[in-house]
Design a protein around this motif. Sequence first.
Motif, PDB file in Angstrom:
ATOM      1  N   UNK A  59      -2.384 -13.369   2.521  1.00  0.00           N
ATOM      2  CA  UNK A  59      -2.800 -11.999   2.800  1.00  0.00           C
ATOM      3  C   UNK A  59      -2.382 -11.117   1.623  1.00  0.00           C
ATOM      4  N   UNK A  60      -3.356 -10.424   1.030  1.00  0.00           N
ATOM      5  CA  UNK A  60      -3.068  -9.627  -0.155  1.00  0.00           C
ATOM      6  C   UNK A  60      -2.300  -8.348   0.169  1.00  0.00           C
ATOM      7  N   UNK A  61      -2.620  -7.730   1.316  1.00  0.00           N
ATOM      8  CA  UNK A  61      -2.089  -6.387   1.553  1.00  0.00           C
ATOM      9  C   UNK A  61      -0.587  -6.376   1.862  1.00  0.00           C
ATOM     10  N   UNK A  62      -0.109  -7.330   2.661  1.00  0.00           N
ATOM     11  CA  UNK A  62       1.314  -7.349   3.014  1.00  0.00           C
ATOM     12  C   UNK A  62       2.052  -8.554   2.439  1.00  0.00           C
ATOM     13  N   UNK A  63       1.339  -9.465   1.789  1.00  0.00           N
ATOM     14  CA  UNK A  63       1.935 -10.646   1.157  1.00  0.00           C
ATOM     15  C   UNK A  63       2.920 -11.363   2.084  1.00  0.00           C
ATOM     16  N   UNK A  64       2.515 -11.652   3.327  1.00  0.00           N
ATOM     17  CA  UNK A  64       3.466 -12.277   4.254  1.00  0.00           C
ATOM     18  C   UNK A  64       3.830 -13.687   3.843  1.00  0.00           C
ATOM     19  N   UNK A  65       5.090 -14.012   4.050  1.00  0.00           N
ATOM     20  CA  UNK A  65       5.591 -15.364   3.848  1.00  0.00           C
ATOM     21  C   UNK A  65       6.280 -15.784   5.147  1.00  0.00           C
ATOM     22  N   UNK A  66       5.836 -16.904   5.685  1.00  0.00           N
ATOM     23  CA  UNK A  66       6.385 -17.413   6.930  1.00  0.00           C
ATOM     24  C   UNK A  66       6.611 -18.911   6.783  1.00  0.00           C
TER      25      UNK A  66
END
Length: 285
Positions: free
Chosen positions: A174-181
């Motif tokens: 995801x570009x907007x929030x750059x989530x890492x899980x």
Amino acid sequence: MDNPRSILSIQPGQPASDGAGVRLNRVIGGAGIERFDPFLMLDEFSTDNPDDYIAGFPPHPHRGFETITYMLEGRMRHEDHLGNVGLLQAGDVQWMTAARGIIHSEMPEQEHGMMRGFQLWLNLPGKDKMNPADYRDIPAKNIPRITTEAGVEAVVIAGTLRTANIEQAGAVQRAHTEPQLFDLALPAGSHIAPLLADGIRPMLYVYSGEIQLQGTPNRSVKASNLVRLSDSGSLTIHSESGARVLLIAGKPLGEPIVQYGPFVMNSREEIEQAMRDFRDGVFGQ
């Protein structure tokens, strides 16, 4: 010189009930959610008592954010007003972008046995909150899993896991929030040092065992606690006795957060519009 990220807070989850009476451990949610920007809520469910989960989550609306459901054990069925149907089983992920609106149900497809997993709410930027809704089921076989030289097993759900020797892209970007899980399983005596860019806000939720964090005054973190870390510096996670940890990180949006139940927007006026849309039967259209 190495400059480890500092601990901003350590907090335990709180018992909660949601849906039609499902018992949860609410790790993030309620007052002060802006501290966790871009994340809004994290719920853990873990029980083998059917009375705690059997009523499920009957049809309910969402607007303005994304939900990520990660199943460890059990079976949960999703249905929504757009016609999507999905079955979540052990290791699967559901990534739902509510955006301008979705009405869905999440119901257990079992009457006994363990139900265990997590649901994470990820905010959307204001410019994307009224985009069309989207839904994606990601079976466990399509989620990258790696084992480091130290024996740490990592399930790379979102973002990219980077260490000195590894670079593994996850199933979702995801570009907007750059989530890492990432779901990290640390054997006794192991460690992992994820490389996170400055400006990314990381959290660690220990859901089994105990971890130690390098260079911090509060070294040990036991199960059922969330650690919120500073936005810059290095990170090394150790476990002397073994642990399971969710690493959750993202880029803060820095936008106003106005929440009313399942609606998360940027203003009170937008919340009132969501309520009118739902009442008038035009929600998500």
